[in-house]
Design a protein around this motif. Structure first.
Motif, PDB file in Angstrom:
ATOM      1  N   LEU A 133      22.568  36.621  16.321  1.00 46.35           N
ATOM      2  CA  LEU A 133      23.513  35.515  16.459  1.00 46.35           C
ATOM      3  C   LEU A 133      24.855  35.864  15.841  1.00 46.35           C
ATOM      4  O   LEU A 133      25.912  35.626  16.441  1.00 46.35           O
ATOM      5  N   LEU A 134      24.827  36.425  14.655  1.00 42.11           N
ATOM      6  CA  LEU A 134      26.072  36.771  13.968  1.00 42.11           C
ATOM      7  C   LEU A 134      26.798  37.911  14.682  1.00 42.11           C
ATOM      8  O   LEU A 134      28.025  37.896  14.804  1.00 42.11           O
ATOM      9  N   GLN A 135      26.047  38.873  15.169  1.00 42.16           N
ATOM     10  CA  GLN A 135      26.665  40.016  15.848  1.00 42.16           C
ATOM     11  C   GLN A 135      27.299  39.588  17.173  1.00 42.16           C
ATOM     12  O   GLN A 135      28.434  39.968  17.472  1.00 42.16           O
ATOM     13  N   ILE A 136      26.599  38.811  17.967  1.00 43.98           N
ATOM     14  CA  ILE A 136      27.154  38.352  19.242  1.00 43.98           C
ATOM     15  C   ILE A 136      28.340  37.425  18.993  1.00 43.98           C
ATOM     16  O   ILE A 136      29.356  37.501  19.694  1.00 43.98           O
ATOM     17  N   GLY A 137      28.242  36.562  17.981  1.00 45.78           N
ATOM     18  CA  GLY A 137      29.378  35.717  17.614  1.00 45.78           C
ATOM     19  C   GLY A 137      30.584  36.543  17.202  1.00 45.78           C
ATOM     20  O   GLY A 137      31.722  36.230  17.554  1.00 45.78           O
ATOM     21  N   GLY A 138      30.343  37.635  16.462  1.00 49.28           N
ATOM     22  CA  GLY A 138      31.432  38.529  16.073  1.00 49.28           C
ATOM     23  C   GLY A 138      32.063  39.220  17.266  1.00 49.28           C
ATOM     24  O   GLY A 138      33.287  39.356  17.347  1.00 49.28           O
ATOM     25  N   ILE A 139      31.248  39.646  18.202  1.00 47.48           N
ATOM     26  CA  ILE A 139      31.777  40.295  19.406  1.00 47.48           C
ATOM     27  C   ILE A 139      32.587  39.308  20.240  1.00 47.48           C
ATOM     28  O   ILE A 139      33.636  39.653  20.794  1.00 47.48           O
ATOM     29  N   LEU A 140      32.135  38.065  20.308  1.00 47.32           N
ATOM     30  CA  LEU A 140      32.888  37.047  21.052  1.00 47.32           C
ATOM     31  C   LEU A 140      34.247  36.761  20.420  1.00 47.32           C
ATOM     32  O   LEU A 140      35.174  36.321  21.112  1.00 47.32           O
ATOM     33  N   CYS A 141      34.389  37.037  19.133  1.00 50.44           N
ATOM     34  CA  CYS A 141      35.694  36.877  18.481  1.00 50.44           C
ATOM     35  C   CYS A 141      36.723  37.825  19.101  1.00 50.44           C
ATOM     36  O   CYS A 141      37.893  37.462  19.259  1.00 50.44           O
ATOM     37  N   PHE A 142      36.283  39.040  19.456  1.00 47.29           N
ATOM     38  CA  PHE A 142      37.202  39.992  20.092  1.00 47.29           C
ATOM     39  C   PHE A 142      37.633  39.480  21.470  1.00 47.29           C
ATOM     40  O   PHE A 142      38.807  39.586  21.836  1.00 47.29           O
ATOM     41  N   PHE A 143      36.691  38.925  22.235  1.00 47.65           N
ATOM     42  CA  PHE A 143      37.034  38.356  23.540  1.00 47.65           C
ATOM     43  C   PHE A 143      37.959  37.158  23.377  1.00 47.65           C
ATOM     44  O   PHE A 143      38.887  36.959  24.167  1.00 47.65           O
ATOM     45  N   HIS A 144      37.706  36.351  22.357  1.00 48.21           N
ATOM     46  CA  HIS A 144      38.579  35.214  22.090  1.00 48.21           C
ATOM     47  C   HIS A 144      40.002  35.681  21.808  1.00 48.21           C
ATOM     48  O   HIS A 144      40.965  35.071  22.276  1.00 48.21           O
ATOM     49  N   GLY A 145      40.134  36.759  21.056  1.00 48.16           N
ATOM     50  CA  GLY A 145      41.465  37.302  20.790  1.00 48.16           C
ATOM     51  C   GLY A 145      42.171  37.726  22.054  1.00 48.16           C
ATOM     52  O   GLY A 145      43.359  37.454  22.245  1.00 48.16           O
ATOM     53  N   PHE A 146      41.440  38.371  22.951  1.00 53.96           N
ATOM     54  CA  PHE A 146      42.027  38.802  24.219  1.00 53.96           C
ATOM     55  C   PHE A 146      42.511  37.597  25.027  1.00 53.96           C
ATOM     56  O   PHE A 146      43.642  37.576  25.511  1.00 53.96           O
ATOM     57  N   PHE A 147      41.665  36.577  25.164  1.00 54.49           N
ATOM     58  CA  PHE A 147      42.049  35.397  25.946  1.00 54.49           C
ATOM     59  C   PHE A 147      43.161  34.605  25.270  1.00 54.49           C
ATOM     60  O   PHE A 147      44.041  34.059  25.952  1.00 54.49           O
ATOM     61  N   SER A 148      43.158  34.553  23.949  1.00 54.95           N
ATOM     62  CA  SER A 148      44.216  33.823  23.235  1.00 54.95           C
ATOM     63  C   SER A 148      45.568  34.513  23.386  1.00 54.95           C
ATOM     64  O   SER A 148      46.590  33.849  23.569  1.00 54.95           O
ATOM     65  N   ILE A 149      45.567  35.840  23.320  1.00 57.56           N
ATOM     66  CA  ILE A 149      46.820  36.580  23.515  1.00 57.56           C
ATOM     67  C   ILE A 149      47.306  36.415  24.953  1.00 57.56           C
ATOM     68  O   ILE A 149      48.501  36.216  25.193  1.00 57.56           O
ATOM     69  N   ALA A 150      46.389  36.499  25.901  1.00 58.60           N
ATOM     70  CA  ALA A 150      46.767  36.287  27.305  1.00 58.60           C
ATOM     71  C   ALA A 150      47.340  34.895  27.503  1.00 58.60           C
ATOM     72  O   ALA A 150      48.324  34.710  28.222  1.00 58.60           O
ATOM     73  N   TYR A 151      46.752  33.899  26.847  1.00 63.02           N
ATOM     74  CA  TYR A 151      47.272  32.531  26.931  1.00 63.02           C
ATOM     75  C   TYR A 151      48.660  32.424  26.329  1.00 63.02           C
ATOM     76  O   TYR A 151      49.574  31.863  26.934  1.00 63.02           O
ATOM     77  N   LYS A 152      48.830  32.962  25.135  1.00 62.97           N
ATOM     78  CA  LYS A 152      50.122  32.875  24.459  1.00 62.97           C
ATOM     79  C   LYS A 152      51.224  33.548  25.273  1.00 62.97           C
ATOM     80  O   LYS A 152      52.301  32.988  25.466  1.00 62.97           O
TER      81      LYS A 152
END
Length: 159
Positions: A133-152
């Motif tokens: 759970l913690l590892q997959i949540g951590g990996i999703l943080c990287f995807f969140h960064g990508f989508f957040s930068i694309a949004y910004k």
């Protein structure tokens, strides 16, 4: 917003998301260092306070990155399907990126919180396995960064 400000905000968002991702993965490593006995979906072992702290810190950094991305991204609104169809490509990309950033936030945040709470007390436990759970949540943080930068970036270009 000036170009330098946009770059600094994007770097801040990425730094927060990368930090959250690394903390989530380190929390999983700390959890795995504890002694575990497992039988299919059930396991017994000792909880890791370090995994709890790292997991909660990762969730806080992920939430902070999301708040900053949404506050600095501005409001990308559309009121009807016709309004969406006649909008620019940047605005459509901003809307799609915003939706994906919310999805990755929701899933990643829930996984980090569940993984952290599974390690909330320093004692022996027996129950359902909370592997990765913690590892997959951590990996999703990287995807969140990508989508957040694309949004910004796309929200900035759309205005």
């Amino acid at each position: 917003m000036s170009r330098n400000t946009v770059v600094l905000v994007c770097l801040l968002i990425m730094a927060l998301d990368i930090t959250a991702g690394v903390l989530g993965i380190e929390a999983e490593k700390a959890r795995n260092k504890q002694t575990h006995w497992s039988a299919s979906l059930a396991e017994c072992g000792f909880r890791s306070v370090k995994a709890y702290r790292l997991g909660m810190a990762a969730a806080v950094f992920l939430g902070l990155a999301h708040v900053i991305a949404n506050l600095c991204g501005g409001c990308i609104c559309f009121w009807s399907k016709a309004d969406l169809e006649k909008s620019s490509g940047y605005k459509k990309l901003a809307i799609a990126s915003l939706i994906f950033s919310w999805i990755t936030l929701a899933i990643g945040f829930i996984m980090l919180i569940m993984g952290a709470l599974a390690n909330s007390k320093s004692s022996h436990y027996c129950g359902i396995s909370h592997h990765l759970l913690l590892q997959i949540g951590g990996i999703l943080c990287f995807f969140h960064g990508f989508f957040s930068i694309a949004y910004k970036l796309s929200a900035t270009l759309a205005t």
